[in-house]
Scaffold this motif. Structure first.
Motif, short mmCIF file in Angstrom:
data_model
loop_
_atom_site.label_atom_id
_atom_site.label_comp_id
_atom_site.label_asym_id
_atom_site.label_seq_id
_atom_site.Cartn_x
_atom_site.Cartn_y
_atom_site.Cartn_z
N THR A 1 -12.30 -8.75 -9.44
CA THR A 1 -10.85 -8.84 -9.22
C THR A 1 -10.33 -10.26 -9.10
OG1 THR A 1 -10.95 -8.80 -6.79
CG2 THR A 1 -11.01 -6.67 -7.94
N ASP B 1 -7.33 -10.86 -6.80
CA ASP B 1 -6.00 -10.53 -7.30
C ASP B 1 -5.78 -9.02 -7.13
OD1 ASP B 1 -3.78 -9.85 -8.89
OD2 ASP B 1 -4.18 -11.45 -10.31
N GLU B 2 -4.80 -8.63 -6.29
CA GLU B 2 -4.56 -7.22 -6.02
C GLU B 2 -4.05 -6.48 -7.26
OE1 GLU B 2 -2.12 -6.60 -2.61
OE2 GLU B 2 -3.62 -7.39 -1.20
N GLN B 3 -3.31 -7.15 -8.13
CA GLN B 3 -2.85 -6.51 -9.36
C GLN B 3 -4.01 -6.23 -10.30
OE1 GLN B 3 0.28 -5.33 -9.73
NE2 GLN B 3 0.43 -6.04 -7.62
N GLU C 1 -5.80 -3.27 -8.96
CA GLU C 1 -5.07 -2.05 -9.27
C GLU C 1 -5.40 -1.55 -10.67
OE1 GLU C 1 -0.45 -1.00 -10.22
OE2 GLU C 1 -0.84 -2.30 -8.48
N SER D 1 -7.28 -4.91 2.09
CA SER D 1 -5.97 -5.28 1.58
C SER D 1 -5.87 -4.90 0.11
CB SER D 1 -5.73 -6.78 1.75
OG SER D 1 -4.46 -7.16 1.25
N HIS D 2 -4.91 -4.01 -0.22
CA HIS D 2 -4.72 -3.53 -1.58
C HIS D 2 -3.23 -3.38 -1.86
CE1 HIS D 2 -8.93 -2.52 -0.96
NE2 HIS D 2 -8.57 -1.74 0.03
N SER D 3 -2.88 -3.30 -3.11
CA SER D 3 -1.48 -3.11 -3.47
C SER D 3 -1.05 -1.69 -3.08
CB SER D 3 -1.28 -3.30 -4.98
OG SER D 3 -1.84 -2.21 -5.70
N PRO D 4 0.25 -1.47 -2.83
CA PRO D 4 0.73 -0.11 -2.53
C PRO D 4 0.35 0.90 -3.60
CG PRO D 4 2.44 -1.72 -2.04
CD PRO D 4 1.33 -2.47 -2.74
N THR E 1 -2.30 0.87 -5.55
CA THR E 1 -3.73 1.20 -5.42
C THR E 1 -3.93 2.22 -4.30
OG1 THR E 1 -4.48 -0.94 -6.27
CG2 THR E 1 -6.00 0.27 -4.85
N ARG E 2 -3.24 2.03 -3.19
CA ARG E 2 -3.36 2.98 -2.09
C ARG E 2 -2.87 4.36 -2.49
NH1 ARG E 2 -4.86 1.28 2.74
NH2 ARG E 2 -5.09 -0.97 3.06
#
Length: 346
Positions: free
Chosen positions: A113, A116-118, A121, A141-144, A146-147
């Motif tokens: 990754t 990078d959270e995007q 995702e 910690s992840h993007s909304p 991804t959750r």
């Protein structure tokens, strides 16, 4: 040119795919027995296992694990996403997971990754399209998005290397702020009062930032002076050397250094040697990671061992339990803790 040289060889045979039925026929067993051998070899008798193994080798059979997985609504693959394939901490975790999961005929699919959270995702979306047996993420910690993607899946979702925040499913790791506290307390116990935390890429590396925050809080609570000197690039010995020189330029009274990882600490030790700074008499240095070179540094590096191998084994155990139909019991948060390896750099 001779026309004969333009023609393909007449005896070249077209490659044909080998099926599970071909293996079963050669081994004199049923296709279902071959399928069981590929999924759970321990469930097949020794005689049949040997016959199937010989048939697979003779026919050069490559099992279509995805096809078998789709029939059972999940593949034999486990997706694991790490921030950096260059980071030896995560390599230890991946290696221990692979060793443990190999017994279940599970294969790891590794995603990178780059913090990078995007990117994470997108990799999660791709992994879910493969119908994996489990998904392993690094950190909490992840993007909304991804959750949302992982909120209602029926497979294990395991977050590793971090505790202390909202979990999607299971979390395995330790509290990084407590690492910072342990390092600050160690340096203070060694009589150090003017401390600096050297960090790299902390605007993206959330766990390094947590270690820094814990370090500062513990140092200030004990009445010590504590500062931060950081660099936006990826941690390396070169960056560590630069940070050490900058720390001493900005804070010449510094007598204790905490580093966001062992690569930074190694560079700090190189800089001390070049600048004729005695370690630990003039300056104590502590790292994080207990990497393979840490005990061989000059002087040997005091550092934090985070038990990355144990994290991998525990993740594999949860996945195996799920595949064996075992219902989760007790806490879905596993604290693997950490240890401070006290050596001659502090």
């Amino acid at each position: 040119m001779d026309d004969r040289m333009r023609k393909p060889p007449r005896n070249r045979r077209k490659m044909q795919s080998v099926t599970m039925s071909d293996v079963a026929e050669l081994a004199n067993v049923s296709p279902s027995t071959v399928s069981l051998f590929l999924r759970k070899p321990e469930a097949v008798s020794g005689t049949a296992s040997q016959a199937i193994s010989r048939a697979i080798e003779k026919l050069n059979y490559v099992p279509n694990l995805m096809a078998g997985g789709l029939a059972a609504a999940s593949s034999r693959a486990v997706s694991i996403l790490v921030p950096s394939v260059r980071n030896a901490f995560f390599a230890e975790t991946v290696a221990s997971m692979q060793t443990a999961l190999k017994k279940q005929r599970l294969q790891l699919i590794l995603g990178h990754t780059e913090y990078d959270e995007q990117e994470e995702e997108e990799l999660v979306r791709m992994a879910l399209s493969w119908a994996p047996a489990a998904i392993v993420l690094t950190g909490l910690s992840h993007s909304p998005a991804t959750r949302r993607l992982l909120a209602n899946v029926t497979i294990p979702v395991i977050e590793i290397w971090e505790l202390g925040g909202p979990q999607i499913d299971a979390a395995i790791g330790f509290h990084h702020d407590q690492v910072g506290v342990a390092v600050a307390e160690h340096l203070i116990q060694q009589g150090r009062r003017n401390l600096v935390f050297l960090g790299a890429r902390m605007h993206q590396d959330r766990r390094a930032k947590q270690r820094c925050d814990g370090f500062l809080q513990a140092a200030h609570a004990a009445g010590a002076v504590a500062k931060v000197v950081e660099h936006p690039d990826t941690a390396s010995a070169e960056i560590g050397s630069m940070l050490l020189a900058e720390a001493l330029r900005l804070h010449p009274d510094t007598d204790g250094i905490a580093c966001s990882n062992d690569h930074i600490a190694l560079g700090a030790l190189f800089a001390c040697e070049r600048l004729k700074i005695a370690v630990p008499d003039r300056l104590a240095v502590v790292g994080f990671g207990d990497l393979s070179f840490s005990a061989a540094c000059n002087p040997p590096l005091t550092t934090i061992r985070p038990s990355g191998d144990l994290i991998g084994r525990e993740a594999a155990r949860l996945i195996e339990d799920h595949l064996n139909g075992e219902k989760p019991t007790g806490s879905r948060m596993i604290d693997t803790r950490f240890t401070l390896q006290h050596r001659r750099s502090s």
